[in-house]
Design an enzyme around this catalytic site. Structure first.
Site, PDB file in Angstrom:
ATOM      1  N   VAL A 118       0.825  -1.202   0.000  1.00  0.00           N
ATOM      2  CA  VAL A 118       0.000   0.000   0.000  1.00  0.00           C
ATOM      3  C   VAL A 118       0.861   1.254   0.000  1.00  0.00           C
ATOM      4  CG1 VAL A 118      -1.600   1.359   1.416  1.00  0.00           C
ATOM      5  CG2 VAL A 118      -2.029  -1.076   1.042  1.00  0.00           C
ATOM      6  N   GLU A 119       1.947   1.253   0.765  1.00  0.00           N
ATOM      7  CA  GLU A 119       2.757   2.471   0.913  1.00  0.00           C
ATOM      8  C   GLU A 119       3.489   2.849  -0.371  1.00  0.00           C
ATOM      9  OE1 GLU A 119       2.905   4.602   3.309  1.00  0.00           O
ATOM     10  OE2 GLU A 119       1.610   3.522   4.703  1.00  0.00           O
ATOM     11  N   THR A 120       4.149   1.880  -1.004  1.00  0.00           N
ATOM     12  CA  THR A 120       4.996   2.239  -2.151  1.00  0.00           C
ATOM     13  C   THR A 120       4.938   1.240  -3.304  1.00  0.00           C
ATOM     14  OG1 THR A 120       6.922   1.104  -1.187  1.00  0.00           O
ATOM     15  CG2 THR A 120       6.684   3.463  -0.706  1.00  0.00           C
TER      16      THR A 120
END
Length: 224
Positions: A14-16
């Site tokens: 989700v983050e990167t």
């Protein structure tokens, strides 16, 4: 660290998107701008600017060359500078805590972050729930601020869809109400759910991580 691997995989995804999108903004410029031109949180970003400069000195990096998010988040797991300094670990033993290009360090650091914020191995994250009858005013306005035992929630008419065991009956939980296509979706969130919110305070974020982790786990079992 006792954190399920699928939760770590979900967070980094989700983050990167697994390190692909780490941000294109100058972190130094972003933190300077937020310190000087965002009065409501200037103290927070001023501290992060200090932490960032200390971090780049420790890592022997040029602060003007580091790219990240528009709010100064860094690397594969998108840690802010203070989190990088406090929670990043050298997970592969090469004597360097590298969250920009080292997958092992990123994985270990996310696990360490969750562990130090209270993750309890083997404990549940969340259960879907139903509400008997129409929600009361208390449930609609105050329930999200309350932490009660599952037994107490049942007494208020909030019933987990999965029958609680004796030990889960006494477990502390918060009522999570999220918007669904046909109305609100209710869940009971346990301590591990709220640990995920220490990574990002949004309840929608924590729920997305839980749902993605669940699907990752299912796919892994199918393919192994």
């Amino acid at each position: 660290y006792g954190v399920p691997p699928e939760v770590i995989v979900a967070i980094i995804g989700v983050e990167t998107r697994y390190g692909i999108h780490q941000g294109s903004h100058s972190v130094l410029e972003a933190l300077l701008t937020l310190t000087l031109d965002f009065p409501r949180r200037s103290d927070f970003f001023q501290n992060e600017l200090k932490e960032f400069l200390l971090l780049t000195r420790e890592l022997q990096l040029d602060p003007s060359a580091i790219k990240g998010s528009y709010a100064g988040a860094l690397g594969i797991p998108q840690f802010i500078a203070s989190s990088y300094r406090n929670y990043a670990v050298d997970f592969d033993g090469d004597n360097r805590r590298d969250l920009f290009s080292n997958d092992d360090d990123a994985i270990g650091s996310v696990a360490n972050f969750l562990n130090l914020h209270g993750w309890v191995a083997g404990q549940p994250i969340i259960d879907a729930a139903t509400i008997r009858g129409s929600p009361t005013t208390w449930l609609e306005r105050r329930a999200s601020q309350s932490r009660l035992t599952v037994r107490q929630w049942i007494d208020y008419g909030v019933v987990p869809k999965r029958r609680p065991s004796a030990d889960r009956d006494a477990r502390i939980a918060g009522l999570i109400a999220l918007k669904g296509e046909s109305g609100p979706l209710y869940h009971l969130g346990y301590d591990n759910f709220y640990v995920i919110t220490r990574y990002n305070r949004s309840l929608n974020y924590a729920m997305a991580i839980h749902e993605l982790a669940r699907m990752i786990r299912q796919r892994y079992k199918q393919n192994s």
